[in-house]
Design an enzyme around this catalytic site. Structure first.
Site, PDB file in Angstrom:
ATOM      1  N   LYS A  39       0.842  -1.205   0.000  1.00 29.84           N
ATOM      2  CA  LYS A  39       0.000   0.000   0.000  1.00 29.84           C
ATOM      3  C   LYS A  39       0.873   1.249   0.000  1.00 29.84           C
ATOM      4  O   LYS A  39       2.080   1.153   0.271  1.00 29.84           O
ATOM      5  CB  LYS A  39      -0.907  -0.023   1.225  1.00 29.84           C
ATOM      6  N   ARG A 137     -10.269  -0.250  15.104  1.00 28.90           N
ATOM      7  CA  ARG A 137     -10.317   0.534  13.871  1.00 28.90           C
ATOM      8  C   ARG A 137     -11.369  -0.153  13.034  1.00 28.90           C
ATOM      9  O   ARG A 137     -12.557  -0.058  13.338  1.00 28.90           O
ATOM     10  CB  ARG A 137      -8.921   0.557  13.238  1.00 28.90           C
ATOM     11  N   HIS A 171      -5.727  -7.427  13.049  1.00 24.04           N
ATOM     12  CA  HIS A 171      -4.536  -6.577  12.999  1.00 24.04           C
ATOM     13  C   HIS A 171      -4.108  -6.214  14.421  1.00 24.04           C
ATOM     14  O   HIS A 171      -4.945  -5.887  15.253  1.00 24.04           O
ATOM     15  CB  HIS A 171      -4.861  -5.308  12.195  1.00 24.04           C
ATOM     16  N   ARG A 231       1.849 -10.957   6.971  1.00 24.24           N
ATOM     17  CA  ARG A 231       1.589  -9.734   6.198  1.00 24.24           C
ATOM     18  C   ARG A 231       2.626  -8.645   6.475  1.00 24.24           C
ATOM     19  O   ARG A 231       2.271  -7.540   6.865  1.00 24.24           O
ATOM     20  CB  ARG A 231       0.219  -9.155   6.601  1.00 24.24           C
ATOM     21  N   TYR A 272      15.525  30.896   6.922  1.00 30.68           N
ATOM     22  CA  TYR A 272      14.306  31.471   7.508  1.00 30.68           C
ATOM     23  C   TYR A 272      14.352  31.437   9.034  1.00 30.68           C
ATOM     24  O   TYR A 272      14.804  30.455   9.623  1.00 30.68           O
ATOM     25  CB  TYR A 272      13.077  30.653   7.098  1.00 30.68           C
ATOM     26  N   CYS A 319      13.774  24.474   4.221  1.00 30.32           N
ATOM     27  CA  CYS A 319      12.866  25.232   3.358  1.00 30.32           C
ATOM     28  C   CYS A 319      12.052  24.252   2.495  1.00 30.32           C
ATOM     29  O   CYS A 319      12.234  23.047   2.578  1.00 30.32           O
ATOM     30  CB  CYS A 319      13.647  26.168   2.443  1.00 30.32           C
ATOM     31  N   ASP A 321      12.197  23.723  -0.762  1.00 28.95           N
ATOM     32  CA  ASP A 321      12.960  23.043  -1.815  1.00 28.95           C
ATOM     33  C   ASP A 321      14.437  22.852  -1.487  1.00 28.95           C
ATOM     34  O   ASP A 321      15.172  22.305  -2.293  1.00 28.95           O
ATOM     35  CB  ASP A 321      12.866  23.852  -3.116  1.00 28.95           C
TER      36      ASP A 321
HETATM   37  C1  LIG Z   1      -0.016  -1.954   6.649  1.00 33.79           C
HETATM   38  C2  LIG Z   1      -0.550  -3.216   7.164  1.00 33.79           C
HETATM   39  C3  LIG Z   1       0.293  -4.310   7.390  1.00 33.79           C
HETATM   40  C4  LIG Z   1       1.803  -4.218   7.311  1.00 33.79           C
HETATM   41  O1  LIG Z   1       2.264  -3.542   8.453  1.00 33.79           O
HETATM   42  P1  LIG Z   1       3.819  -3.475   8.810  1.00 33.79           P
HETATM   43  O2  LIG Z   1       3.833  -2.921  10.185  1.00 33.79           O
HETATM   44  O3  LIG Z   1       4.437  -2.554   7.823  1.00 33.79           O
HETATM   45  O4  LIG Z   1       4.325  -4.847   8.715  1.00 33.79           O
HETATM   46  C5  LIG Z   1      -0.285  -5.504   7.758  1.00 33.79           C
HETATM   47  N1  LIG Z   1      -1.625  -5.607   7.901  1.00 33.79           N
HETATM   48  C6  LIG Z   1      -2.457  -4.557   7.724  1.00 33.79           C
HETATM   49  C7  LIG Z   1      -3.922  -4.743   7.925  1.00 33.79           C
HETATM   50  C8  LIG Z   1      -1.948  -3.325   7.357  1.00 33.79           C
HETATM   51  O5  LIG Z   1      -2.773  -2.300   7.180  1.00 33.79           O
END
Ligand SMILES: *Cc1c(COP(=O)(O)O)cnc(C)c1O
Length: 389
Positions: A39, A137, A171, A231, A272, A319, A321
């Site tokens: 992602k 969540r 998660h 994951r 700045y 800054c 850039d």
């Molecule tokens: C982004 C995400 C992951 C990966 O997370 P990491 O901490 O980068 O390993 C796994 N599962 C879900 C649902 C996520 O949104």
């Protein structure tokens, strides 16, 4: 179109991605499937190129956050299974089915909508049920007093027409954080997840093909929680807690060049806000790298970047850039020389910790005007610039 400038660029070492994949795969064993979290443009590394590597290596799944991210992969030769973790409006169900994209289902209302739309179109949508075990969540609420109603809802939705429930997942909130309390919390999440799966499978009379919960934190600290699939995201890019210990390699080197060098007397105000004043005769370099490229202004005068002549402190306000670095103690650095902002020689974790954030945020912040150069065997095999020429 490609940039002809040598301004600021990100080198993405695809060999490091392949290496990290191999290491993680070996750690989890061949019976555990591998989903790569790609992602947010693969955490800034370029999701198409990273996914091509994973597809070649035989990874099992990819995860993205939205339909647009999934379509980008499908439009660029990625045929392997893709799971969308975030919400997709029901109007997109036809497209999901057409492109063979798996959708996370996070509550009964969405399950019902997706089912109705799939039935209306005469197809079957592949879904993974998301269980909320303490992240609070997305997902079917199953904690404490919600256990029975959660299990009931999941069972009912798994039986809906037009949906093929291939997987179930949850998660973790603190799998990557140290301390007994975090460990207790993670184990409780895992135990609850397993109890939900048992209850649902018992009631339905069949098992889920893919049960998964382990993000990078769990891959490092709780490999026993792998279930059917892991994951990892940040580990794949060679960053985050435990990456170095596992022998993973940071895949991105963010680099810039010195565009100008000037020498100031002691007592000269820099940039700045005059937040930095030289305290000696100072050889100051200007780098074409600012917050519009993904630097954090909050790091102004608080971090060091890496030259071939050692670490150089960043000085004065960052800054949009540009920013300035003190080259007085790096006398060999000349105009045109490369400076590593982060990468193997200047870990992104250090910058993140100074900024009070996590490496994810710095990687994702590398902006679209920074060209990505993809390397294999140390050679550039592809370039990408996200600007519209
Ligand atoms: C982004 C995400 C992951 C990966 O997370 P990491 O901490 O980068 O390993 C796994 N599962 C879900 C649902 C996520 O949104």
């Amino acid at each position: 179109m490609e940039s002809t400038l040598k301004r600021t660029w990100a080198e993405v070492d695809l060999d490091a991605i392949a290496h990290n994949y191999d290491v993680l795969r070996r750690r989890m064993g061949q019976n555990v499937k591998f989903l790569g979290a790609v992602k947010a443009d693969a955490y800034g590394h370029g999701s198409v190129m990273v996914s091509r590597v994973l597809q070649e290596k035989g990874a099992d799944y990819l995860a993205v956050s939205s339909m647009d991210e999934a379509m980008e992969l499908r439009n660029n030769g990625i045929t392997m299974p893709i799971l969308i973790l975030g919400h997709t409006p029901k109007e997109q169900v036809g497209r999901l089915m057409e492109l063979h994209i798996t959708q996370a289902v996070t509550c009964q209302a969405k399950a019902v909508e997706y089912s109705a739309e799939a039935v209306r179109l005469g197809g079957t949508l592949k879904v993974h049920i998301k269980v909320d075990t303490g992240m609070s969540r997305l997902g079917y609420l199953c904690q404490g007093p919600h256990f029975d109603t959660g299990v009931d809802s999941i069972c009912r939705d798994c039986a809906l027409p037009g949906l093929e429930t291939e997987g179930i997942f949850t998660h973790f909130a603190v799998s990557d954080e140290p301390g007994e309390d975090c460990e207790r919390y993670t184990r409780a999440q895992y135990d609850l997840f397993c109890r939900v799966i048992r209850a649902v499978e018992q009631r339905l009379g069949h098992a889920f093909a893919i049960r998964h919960c382990a993000n990078s934190g769990a891959v490092v600290h709780y490999p026993e929680m792998a279930l059917d699939m892991v994951r990892p995201g940040i580990l794949l890019y060679g960053c985050g807690d435990g990456a170095a210990e596992l022998g993973l390699r940071p895949a991105m080197r963010l680099k810039t060049t010195v565009s100008t060098i000037k020498t100031y007397e002691s007592g000269t105000d820099i940039s700045y806000g005059r937040m930095f004043t030289t305290e000696r005769t100072t050889r100051m370099g200007v780098l074409p790298y600012g917050y519009a490229d993904g630097f954090f202004r909050s790091l102004s005068s608080r971090c060091t970047l890496m030259s071939a002549d050692g670490a150089v402190p960043q000085r004065g306000r960052i800054c949009m850039d540009m920013c300035m670095v003190d080259l007085t103690d790096a006398p060999h650095v000349q105009v045109g020389d490369e400076i590593q902002i982060f990468g193997p020689e200047n870990p992104v974790e250090n910058l993140a910790s100074i900024a009070g954030t996590i490496p994810y945020e710095l990687l994702c912040a590398v902006s679209k005007r920074v060209p990505r150069l993809y390397l294999r065997g140390g050679k550039v095999v592809e370039r990408e610039l996200l600007l519209r020429f």
